[in-house]
Structure formats: C-alpha cells, structure tokens
Design an enzyme around this catalytic site. Sequence first.
Site, short mmCIF file in Angstrom:
data_model
loop_
_atom_site.label_atom_id
_atom_site.label_comp_id
_atom_site.label_asym_id
_atom_site.label_seq_id
_atom_site.Cartn_x
_atom_site.Cartn_y
_atom_site.Cartn_z
N THR B 144 48.31 69.75 -5.48
CA THR B 144 48.91 68.67 -4.65
C THR B 144 49.95 69.17 -4.46
OG1 THR B 144 47.30 67.48 -6.12
CG2 THR B 144 48.74 66.24 -4.51
N GLU B 145 49.84 69.07 -3.08
CA GLU B 145 51.35 68.85 -1.95
C GLU B 145 52.29 70.23 -2.79
OE1 GLU B 145 51.14 66.26 -0.09
OE2 GLU B 145 50.76 64.40 -1.40
N LEU B 146 51.60 71.03 -2.61
CA LEU B 146 51.99 72.51 -3.01
C LEU B 146 53.43 71.90 -4.05
CD1 LEU B 146 52.07 74.56 -0.25
CD2 LEU B 146 50.73 74.63 -1.70
#
Lengths: 408, 402
Positions: B144-146
């Site tokens: 998630t979100e890198l």
Amino acid sequence: MKVLMFGWEFPPFNTGGLGTACYGLTKGLSKQGINITFVIPTAPRLIKSDFVDMIIAFSTSFVNIKTVDSLLVPYISSEGYETMHKKRCMNSDKNFNRVYGQNLFEEVHRYALKAREIAINETFDLIHCHDWMTYLAGIEAKKVSKKPLVVHVHATEFDRTGGHPNQAVYDIERMGMHAADLIIAVSNFTKNKILKHYGISPGKVFVVHNAVEFTNFPDSEDFKIKSHDKIVLFLGRITIQKGPDYFLDAAKKVLEKEKNVKFIVAGSGDMEIDMIERAAKLGIAKHILFTGFLRGNDIDRAYRMADLYVMPSVSEPFGITPLEAMRNGTPVLISKQSGVSEVIKNCLKVDFWDIDEMASKIIAVLKYNALHYCLKEHGLIEIKKFSWNDSAKKCINVYERALNKGGN
Amino acid sequence: MVSICFYFQVHQPYRLRNYNVFEIGKNHSYTNKKKNLDILKKVAEKCYLPTNKLMLDLLNKHEEFKISYSFSGIILEQFEEFMPSVLQSFRDLADTGKVEILDETYYHSLSFLHSKQEFKEQVILHNKKIRSLFKQSPSVFRNTELVYNNELANFIESMGYKGILAEGADHILGWRSPNFIYTPKTTSKIKLLLKNYKLSDDIAFRFSDKGWKEWPLTVDKYTNWVNAVNGNGNLVNLFMDYETFGEHQWADTGIFDFLRHLPQELLKHPDNDFKTPSEAIKTYNPVSELDIHSPVSWADVERDTSAWDGNNMQKSAINEIYQIEDAIKKSRDKKLINDWRKLQTSDHFYYMCTKWFNDGDVHKYFNPYDNPYDAFITYMNILNDVNFRLKEHNILKKEVVV
C-alpha cells in the site's frame, strides 16, 4: 495620512467585539504610520479613573481619543428585537428603550451634530466610521469637510436581530453605505449581506478580515477547576444573534450521553433570564453556570478553563472570540454562519441549527484526547499567522482607493 | 537496452458516511453507499473504461507492449457488485497474456507496520481474489502506497514472492539510480524494483501543469528523456495511479493522445522494449544491495509514512484499530471482521492528515471531508460502534455458553 475615526466603544470600556476590533485595527494602522483621531461618545456608566487611564494610555501612543458629550451607552445592540417581534414582551416601547437607551435616535443625531463641529476643527484626509451609530456622524463630517468617507461594517441590523431588522436602524445603515465612498466589510459573509440587503454594488465593498494579536500566556494549570468535569464554554452577549438557545439545546443532548460536563455561559444580555429559565426547563440547570459579564483577565481565564469553546452564532459578521480562544490554546467549535469561518481552518464547524451535529462534535472533543490535542496545537500555530498589521494594510489600500476616487 | 515497466494502481476506498456519536450502538452501517457509487461511476466513465479500451488497442497493436496492474481487493469487490462491465474490461486486458497482476493487501491497508499477522492474512486474501478473477497467481508484491523497508522485503520473500516494488526516493538511493534492479538487504533472492519518480510524476502530476517549464509535454520530448537512460540503466519503472488517465489528468489535457502515441514512439528506438515486473526480474541482475530501515513511501516530498501516521489523531486511530485485532478475530463474526478490516484502508488515515491542510493545499482526490478533524471524528465514532458490537458479541457468546 490623517484619519478622523468615529466609533462607539474602545477597550477597556467595551462590551463586545467591536471595541476589540477598533483597538486592534487602530493599533495596526498607527504602526503603518496612519495618524488617527478616534471619536467616541461618552458613556455615563464609565468609571472616571479608568477612563483617564485609557486616555493616557492611548492618546500619547497611537491614537488621540476625543469624547463627545452624549447619552449613548457604549455598546449599542439590538438585543431584544426578537422578544419584541414575538410580542413576548407586554410593553414593546419599554423594551426598546431598555435596549437602545433613551431617545436613541436623538442621540445619534446629536452625535452627528457634534461630529460636524469636530470635523470643522480638526484637519484630516479621510473619515472612517464603525457601524450604524456613527454613520450619521460620518455623513455630517463628510458634508462639512468634503473628505472621502469609508464606512466599516462590523455587523448589519440583519445579523443583530436574527433577520428582523428595525426599520429606522436599517435606514441609517443604508444611508451610510450609500453616502460612503467605499465600504469595508469584516467578511465575505457580511459583504454578501450588504449586497443582498442594501443595494450596494460589489465593486464598492472591500473585505478586511479582523485579526488577533498572539501573546504568550502563562501556563494554564492554575485556571483549571478542581474537578473531573469537562468544561464547555459559551462567551458572548446572551442575545439572539449569538445563538445561546442552540448552545443549551446542544448541552442537553451532550448530557444525555456524557454526565460529567459543565457548560459555562459567560456574558450578559437581553436573553439572560430566558436562558436561565430554559436551562431549568430542560432539566440541566445544575450543569449550566451563568457567570455574568466578564472582562479583562477573567475572559482569558474562562477560555483557559474550558476544554472547548463554542460559538453557535446564528449570524456572525466576523467573530473575534474564536481567535481569542485559539490564542489561549482552547479548541473551537463555530457555526458556519460566521465570517471567522472563512479564515480559520483548525477548528470544528457546524450549521448553528444542527443541534445533533453540534452535540456530537462537542462530545468528540471531550472524549477523544487526540482530537483535543491536535485542535489545540494546530490552532496555536494557525493563530500566529494573524496580525492586525495585515488587516491595517488592507484597510490602507481601501483608504488609498477612496482618496484617489476624490472625496466629494 | 532499456525496458519500460508500467505499473498502474487501481483503488477506491469504501468512504465512510457522516456518523455521529449518537448512532454508536444503534446503527452499524458505516459507508456512504451513494457517494462511493457516484465516485466509482464517475471514475469508470472518465478513466477505467476509456483507458482500458485504449490499453486493449495498444496491446493488440504493438506486440511488444506490456503493462501491469495492482488492484486493491476492495475495488475489485466494488466492481463485482456495482460495475461488472469494468471488471470484465480489466479481465479482457489480462486475457491478452501481456498484462501482469501484482499482489497487495486486500484492504489497501498499512497493516505491515502494525500487525504482521493481519498483513499476512490480507495478502493471502488478495492472492485468492486475483487467482479467482484473473486466473493468474502474482509473484510480485507491491505494498500500500509503496510503503517499503528491509523487513517487508524479507517478510514478503518468506511468503514466496520473487519481486517487490518501492519508491526510488532520493534519500534511499543517494547517488544511485532507480533504473536498475537491487537486492534488499537481509534477503537472499527477492529483487527490488524502484519507481523512477521523475519520469513517472512527469506524467502523473505535471502533465497538465502550465506552470511547469516543460509544459506541454509531447510524446517526442518524453521519449527522448526515456531514451537518454540507454547506457546508464536497464529499466525505467513508471509507477502511477491509474486514475492519472482521464481523472487526475482530464481528457482535454491530451493525456489520452499522449498515451496512444507513446508506445510506438518508445519502440522506434531499437534498444527499447516493454517488460512486466516479473519479466524485468528474470531479465536483469541486481547491481547492488539496498539497505532501507525506515519505511519509505511514494507520498509527498517526505516520501515517508507521515501522511498516514504523522499526527496524534492518526496515531491514536491506528492504535485503537489494531488494539482490538485479537478480540475481533476471536468473535468469528464475518461481518464484524470485514467491517473492522475496511476501517484499515489507508485512505481513512490520509483524510486525517494535517500536513498540507494548513497550507491550503488540496488533499487527496474525492476526500469526503471538509477537514481532517471531521475525518477523525467520523472514524472514531464508527470504531466505537465496532467496539460496542464486539462487547455485545462477547456478552451474547457468554450467555450461550452458560
């Protein structure tokens, strides 16, 4: 630049935000090199020694105070209109007199005549007057001096009366706004009211938001009430415009859910008795503390005691009190029907009529520590951005425009 | 040789409705169904459907063209329930055999930072969902979100993944280039792909920015920038939100024309090609090890996790939600567990962020709140209702036992 300014109250002899605003603005203007002669009517109830202090304090620093021998009370408001309109009062004439003082309109005219004399004797470049009581004075001063007139709208009759304006007051407001070369409104909220109700073209009205000076206060701990109760504060005139009835209704809802909460109602006004009765009727009287009118340090003390400040105004042209609360590190819940909601972000906002939402948000602040913490911390950061110097600069812009227009 | 590796993120959260304190214990429906559907429809019309159509054309037209996607589990659920045609259009893309699907957490959560157990369960759920919908079993993971660090790479490797994605942030790369494959420290085989944030954000953020000195961005100009990597890199990782096409950059900015002509221009250079993440991993060897302790992300200038856990409201909300994990799972109440998991979606915490709020900056697209405080209040009220249900559940269970 020399400005002849007409007001009707000046701290510490103020009973509302208007005096605070005039104080802050004139201080800011004087820092920008504007020379101000500030005219106020004498108020009979003032204590002389304090009054002299005030003259010493400010006439030598940034403004010259002129007093006019008049019967006007320092803060003229239209509280009581609602009761008049609802015919709750047996004798509406008497009620009106209580609110506006005796022969108010005569006084307004007397102030205007006196203003004429002052305008003849003083030298100045521009006239600036604050709210309707001073508009006739401004008009007279303009007539004799041929200098441009700027009227500053801190409130309209529509705000003060919850939408039931007194015709005579409205007429003076309208006359003043039309006679003015330019108009300053304290918010877009107010500007819209001016455009909507007074037939003024948008190009003539300039918005100058109020401000607050940040000051470092001593730690707040000693102000806390020694109890486990949380405190929610209302501070303002107890009058229809300020929505004290909505505050009590929300308090009732809060108390259904959270028992250990005290609600402080600080201020005085025509609805005070009604509100005490209302609290009793709602069965929450022991949770509501009426303090009467506060001034000076007591105001800051009240903010600092509170876990939340609520301004539930029905129609608030600006609303300086939330800024004062934030300055004291107190989280703020304000009605969306206010000018101040245009300029602050780190606060909670509700429609004044939405009691459920107001109560829900009050509980949230009392219950969720992280919310209280973030509102307080971000509020303190945000409040430091406000400066009367910025308001003064905008005000000077308006002066320059008015002077360029030519005051005839 | 330069391989262009496209990965697009497809995600929409279940936004919460305004839930006041008086509803706690009385109302257990939390999401704003109408708003979520309206947004889904709008994004489908402006982005998903037209972009998918264009992608399908490009995949059919250029044999070399390849792309990859990562879908949150909850956007796939929403497609299944409300917009099956959109899901079908994504499956059509996958059917070309040139589209790789990545794994992520089902609920688009930041659970890795707070509960490894929960994280693992969500990744497994996601993997199942992708296998059932796309007939692929992902071997590359994107969080998630890198959000990324060594520990995550290690954990994900132990779950059997061959590759992992991260932001090519300056503070982790230093003098190094994002245009190579790296090996995460503390791992043995898993490979790390880093986003080329400059070239990615030129499309995703700056494409229509008239104040940008490179505006307007032409295909020619952009192709030259990519070609310039030849000689100093193996691959260019272009990672971005799929909503870039048609939603963040509206159709009238020319974004679709740009995309339509990009593959053929890039392919004009004989040394360029397209690769999916797992192909890139197979093709190129790591140039060195990368040691990343603190989590990096693709958000803001900070490229850290402060957009989701930077202030006290966010910290408190995160603390409260993960605190009840054991109790929630012990309840074995599927609805309750699902509701609890939906509250882990990162967007809820992002809405509470006060970082840019003070600068008057816009927050995320489709933020349902006027301010971060309202986001927190709604979230905490709902979380309190989840707690209420949990307590009720325990009471009921005890009664049954007695």
